[in-house]
Design a protein around this motif. Structure first.
Motif, PDB file in Angstrom:
ATOM      1  N   LYS A  82       0.809  -1.223   0.000  1.00  0.00           N
ATOM      2  CA  LYS A  82       0.000   0.000   0.000  1.00  0.00           C
ATOM      3  C   LYS A  82       0.840   1.269   0.000  1.00  0.00           C
ATOM      4  N   CYS A  94       5.730   3.038   5.305  1.00  0.00           N
ATOM      5  CA  CYS A  94       5.278   2.728   6.666  1.00  0.00           C
ATOM      6  C   CYS A  94       6.406   3.088   7.627  1.00  0.00           C
ATOM      7  N   HIS A 146      -1.799  10.842  11.413  1.00  0.00           N
ATOM      8  CA  HIS A 146      -2.398  11.354  10.183  1.00  0.00           C
ATOM      9  C   HIS A 146      -3.910  11.327  10.386  1.00  0.00           C
ATOM     10  N   GLU A 204      -2.284   5.817   3.439  1.00  0.00           N
ATOM     11  CA  GLU A 204      -1.475   4.588   3.471  1.00  0.00           C
ATOM     12  C   GLU A 204      -0.194   4.759   2.671  1.00  0.00           C
ATOM     13  N   GLY A 208       2.354   6.980   4.814  1.00  0.00           N
ATOM     14  CA  GLY A 208       2.985   6.076   5.761  1.00  0.00           C
ATOM     15  C   GLY A 208       3.185   6.559   7.173  1.00  0.00           C
ATOM     16  N   LYS A 267       0.237   6.171  12.652  1.00  0.00           N
ATOM     17  CA  LYS A 267      -1.139   6.094  13.145  1.00  0.00           C
ATOM     18  C   LYS A 267      -2.054   6.932  12.249  1.00  0.00           C
ATOM     19  N   ILE A 268      -3.189   6.360  11.859  1.00  0.00           N
ATOM     20  CA  ILE A 268      -4.171   7.056  11.030  1.00  0.00           C
ATOM     21  C   ILE A 268      -5.468   7.148  11.825  1.00  0.00           C
ATOM     22  N   LYS A 309      -6.422   3.587  13.193  1.00  0.00           N
ATOM     23  CA  LYS A 309      -5.814   2.479  12.456  1.00  0.00           C
ATOM     24  C   LYS A 309      -4.315   2.493  12.664  1.00  0.00           C
ATOM     25  N   ASP A 310      -3.749   1.324  12.931  1.00  0.00           N
ATOM     26  CA  ASP A 310      -2.295   1.171  12.999  1.00  0.00           C
ATOM     27  C   ASP A 310      -1.798   0.871  11.586  1.00  0.00           C
ATOM     28  N   ARG A 311      -0.984   1.774  11.034  1.00  0.00           N
ATOM     29  CA  ARG A 311      -0.532   1.625   9.648  1.00  0.00           C
ATOM     30  C   ARG A 311       0.274   0.352   9.449  1.00  0.00           C
ATOM     31  N   ARG A 312       1.021  -0.043  10.472  1.00  0.00           N
ATOM     32  CA  ARG A 312       1.905  -1.203  10.312  1.00  0.00           C
ATOM     33  C   ARG A 312       1.130  -2.514  10.370  1.00  0.00           C
TER      34      ARG A 312
END
Length: 564
Positions: free
Chosen positions: A462, A465, A476, A521, A524, A527-528, A543-546
């Motif tokens: 995506k 990260c 973000h 995404e 990177g 945290k979103i 959402k945890d990007r990782r």
């Protein structure tokens, strides 16, 4: 410093497609996510998001360098020719050096590295043993005229680098300065989130003794290193050594000449005689600063010219041409053997150990010789490890078959010794009142290259990260699109800023939620936080990007969670 960066005001333009010239993951993603843009081959502009990541890497480097007593300076990039002439590197660097003249015809260069200038600085500022030891460093743009700039910011013609130099009055002091840097580098790369290996290396043109590289394993890496799956051994392929076995060649019969027409290559010779290539001795002719030199390796192995150049640095190594055989009856093309090279220096790989027996050229057209024993029928002038390393070669420590991997060089540390101190007579007054020659260490980290290495190691299908330490923001915040959602996103962003967090908020009007989620995404940030369909209830999605994990939280819960 806590801040809110609104994407509606940010100069960032993301791309859906990969750049046509991009080969590596970092090149594709850093351009697509709006971190860098290409100006020319090997020359890049850093955009606002890219600058934040670059500055975060530099901050970590500064903090750990300061922690070992390093003092930051900034030396010029435009440098006079004379110091580099004195050290010999004006010529040694060859075509990689950017040379220019001022309006008066004076010669200058754009600095590729600064050993000479740091040495002169310390010569000017330090006069007594009481002034040492000292560690000086800078983070600065360097310039090298790469023949083939590629892979985005991984191999450019200008790049940011941290170079530091230690100055001590004793060899023991140098060892301690080297240890301090080594430990600082481990902390730096651990904090940055870079998986790394420390490998033995060759000093090459830098000079000095001990030398280690810090490598970040990655498919895009241009360095190949080996490691032992059984012990701690790891090395750059150019630094791998081979321990020659003890061989008793006393039972080998006398040299016997063989009729071998039309066999100028190892392959044709082995096929003609029905023997494995490993039973033959390959003798490669090269020119070292214009002088013909023979290099002997087993017939089933190749000569690593880069490795050979490192051993012979600063000499220039090039292959011979057909013209080099003219007027040299002692050199029979395709049939050279070391037993007849009285006027040619013979360098051999350690595998050509004393007592080993070989089939090799007989120095006559269409003739080879067998039972040619090293130490009996010919002498080796110098032994250097010069073969191309292959997976499965024995570990120098324990004998286990070595494994190979690719990596990006992110750091290099050298014990330079007195090479540059000798060139510039860098002495200080010792405790006994007599002059003491200073000894030096040189230590580099590729700051901009570390950004590319992080992109290579921390990305998925995506996008980017980033590890939290280097990310352009801590959070973000994405406003899905409606006025209420945008209002909530901006309010939450200010609360997060007040809690000490760096916030990137996507408040762009007229941009679909799908594009915003895709950009989040791609960019990177770790945290979103989404102000979406439940914004009217004061509920956000974190959402945890990782990991991709998602959970719904109230505004208060989200701020508490992210602040913690």
């Amino acid at each position: 410093m806590a801040q809110v960066q609104r994407m509606s005001r940010l100069m960032v333009k993301t791309l859906r497609d990969d750049p046509a010239d991009a080969e590596t993951l970092s090149h594709k993603l850093l351009v697509r996510a709006g971190y860098v843009r290409r100006n020319a081959a090997g020359i890049w502009s850093w955009l606002p998001l890219g600058m934040k990541v670059l500055e975060n890497v530099a901050r970590v480097v500064r903090e750990e360098m300061d922690a070992i007593g390093g003092q930051e300076v900034l030396l010029p990039a435009l440098l006079p020719k004379e110091p580099y002439e004195a050290s010999g590197r004006w010529e040694e660097y060859g075509a990689e050096l950017f040379r220019l003249q001022d309006r008066k015809g004076g010669d200058y260069l754009l600095g590729p590295t600064h050993e000479e200038i740091f040495t002169l600085l310390v010569k000017d500022q330090c006069t007594s043993y009481k002034d040492l030891p000292v560690i000086l460093y800078q983070i600065q743009t360097k310039y090298r005229d790469e023949a083939r700039p590629r892979s985005g910011i991984l191999r450019g013609r200008e790049f940011q680098m941290k170079d530091s130099y230690s100055f001590d009055t004793t060899d023991e002091g140098l060892v301690e300065s080297y240890r301090l840097h080594r430990e600082a580098y481990i902390k730096i790369f651990d904090r940055l989130g870079l998986d790394h290996k420390i490998v033995s290396a060759i000093s090459g043109a830098m000079g000095g003794s001990a030398s280690e590289e810090f490598l970040a394993p990655a498919a895009a890496g241009e360095d190949t290193f080996v490691y032992c799956p059984n012990c701690e051994y790891a090395a750059n392929t150019e630094a791998v050594t081979f321990k020659a076995p003890a061989v008793d060649g006393s039972a080998v019969g006398p040299v016997e000449e063989l009729d071998t027409p039309d066999t100028p290559t190892i392959e044709t010779l082995a096929a003609h005689l029905g023997v494995p290539a490993s039973a033959t001795l390959k003798n490669l002719l090269v020119k070292v600063d214009g002088e013909i030199v023979a290099v002997g390796v087993p017939g089933d192995r190749e000569v690593d010219l880069g490795k050979l150049e490192d051993h012979l640095a600063p000499a220039t190594v090039e292959l011979v041409t057909a013209e080099d055989f003219e007027g040299r009856p002692d050199l029979v093309r395709g049939y050279v053997g070391p037993q007849g090279l009285d006027k040619v220096r013979f360098i051999a790989d350690p595998r050509i150990a004393a007592g080993t027996s070989w089939i090799t050229g007989a120095n006559k057209p269409g003739k080879h010789a067998k039972n040619v024993v090293a130490g009996r029928d010919f002498e080796v002038d110098d032994y250097f490890d010069v073969v191309v390393v292959e997976e499965g070669d024995p570990c120098p420590n324990c004998g286990t078959g070595l494994k190979m991997d690719r990596a990006i060089e992110i750091g290099h540390i050298f014990q330079l010794g007195r090479k540059y101190a000798d060139a510039f007579q860098l002495d200080v007054l010792g405790q006994n009142g007599k002059p003491v020659r200073v000894t030096m260490g040189s230590y580099g980290i590729g700051v901009s290259r570390a950004v590319a290495a992080l992109a290579e190691q921390h990305a998925d299908d995506k996008g980017l990260c980033w590890p939290a330490e280097v990310a352009p923001a801590d959070v973000h915040v994405v406003a899905a699109g409606k006025a209420l959602q945008t209002e909530l996103a901006l309010d939450v962003s200010e609360q997060l800023k007040a809690a000490g967090l760096r916030v990137l908020v996507d408040d762009r009007a007229g941009v679909s939620p799908g594009v915003k989620f895709t950009d989040a995404e791609l960019i990177g940030v770790p945290k979103i936080l989404v102000a979406g369909r439940r914004s009217g209830e004061g509920v956000l999605e974190l959402k945890d990007r990782r990991t991709g994990e998602r959970e719904e939280l109230t505004v208060a819960e989200a701020i508490a969670r992210l602040s913690a």
